[in-house]
Design a protein around this motif. Structure first.
Motif, PDB file in Angstrom:
ATOM      1  N   LEU A 179       0.824  -1.211   0.000  1.00 45.29           N
ATOM      2  CA  LEU A 179       0.000   0.000   0.000  1.00 45.29           C
ATOM      3  C   LEU A 179       0.860   1.265   0.000  1.00 45.29           C
ATOM      4  CD1 LEU A 179      -2.952  -1.067   2.322  1.00 45.29           C
ATOM      5  CD2 LEU A 179      -2.843  -1.061  -0.175  1.00 45.29           C
ATOM      6  N   SER A 206       0.692   3.947  -3.025  1.00 37.82           N
ATOM      7  CA  SER A 206       0.510   5.376  -2.726  1.00 37.82           C
ATOM      8  C   SER A 206       1.522   6.222  -3.490  1.00 37.82           C
ATOM      9  CB  SER A 206       0.649   5.636  -1.225  1.00 37.82           C
ATOM     10  OG  SER A 206      -0.334   4.940  -0.512  1.00 37.82           O
ATOM     11  N   LEU A 233      -4.836   4.052   1.893  1.00 36.46           N
ATOM     12  CA  LEU A 233      -4.117   4.787   0.843  1.00 36.46           C
ATOM     13  C   LEU A 233      -4.223   6.293   1.086  1.00 36.46           C
ATOM     14  CD1 LEU A 233      -5.094   2.731  -2.330  1.00 36.46           C
ATOM     15  CD2 LEU A 233      -2.836   2.832  -1.246  1.00 36.46           C
TER      16      LEU A 233
END
Length: 178
Positions: free
Chosen positions: A17, A21, A50
């Motif tokens: 994640l 991002s 996120l």
């Protein structure tokens, strides 16, 4: 149903994640005009994570929303039970914005198609991009993710289960045999 293998643990999900991002920020040359929209159920907590990662990196809070695609699914007639409707909550104006649809697993592409239909009923984004935690292949529609946490080749006899702290009290992605 017993797990055949653990694909991602808590740390691997966090790293994936974080990478997604950074990729979102890089691809969009910043965060201006971005809106994150999570597909219910597990896409919502992923979108929230996120959002927080992007805010840590850029110092800017971007809007996020929740999308229920139940009535947009093309398999409603196959299900005998009444569909369980969940609330769609998109408070941000998505007209002319870059919307990042967020889901846990990309499989046939039918969920994403339904999500795009539902999203278009809320406005007209300038772009729709797709972020998924896991892409397992076996597409039936010409859909691909812009941002992928992990590609996991699977057979049709396998199931990917995503567990998240927010919904399942732990972070883990596993492969199960049908």
């Amino acid at each position: 149903m017993e797990a055949k293998a653990t694909v991602l643990d808590e740390a691997a999900i966090r790293r994936a994640l974080t990478r997604i991002s950074h990729e979102i920020i890089e691809k969009n040359k910043g965060v201006e005009d971005l809106v994150l929209v999570g597909v219910k159920t597990r896409g919502v907590p992923i979108a929230k994570r996120l959002k927080h990662k992007i805010q840590e990196i850029e110092g800017v809070e971007i809007p996020e929303g929740e999308l229920d695609i139940t009535l947009y699914r093309d398999d409603l007639t196959e299900n005998q039970d009444e569909p369980e409707l969940k609330e769609t909550n998109i408070t941000a104006d998505i007209d002319g914005k870059k919307v990042i649809l967020v889901d846990d697993v990309l499989y046939t592409g039918r969920t994403v198609r339904a999500a795009m239909d539902a999203l278009i009923d809320h406005g007209r984004p300038s772009q729709i991009q797709l972020a998924v935690l896991v892409d397992r292949g076996h597409r039936e529609l010409p859909i691909r993710a812009d941002f992928v946490g992990k590609n996991v080749p699977t057979s049709q006899d396998e199931i990917i289960t995503v567990s998240l702290v927010e919904t399942d009290e732990r972070d883990q992605v596993e492969i199960h045999e049908k």
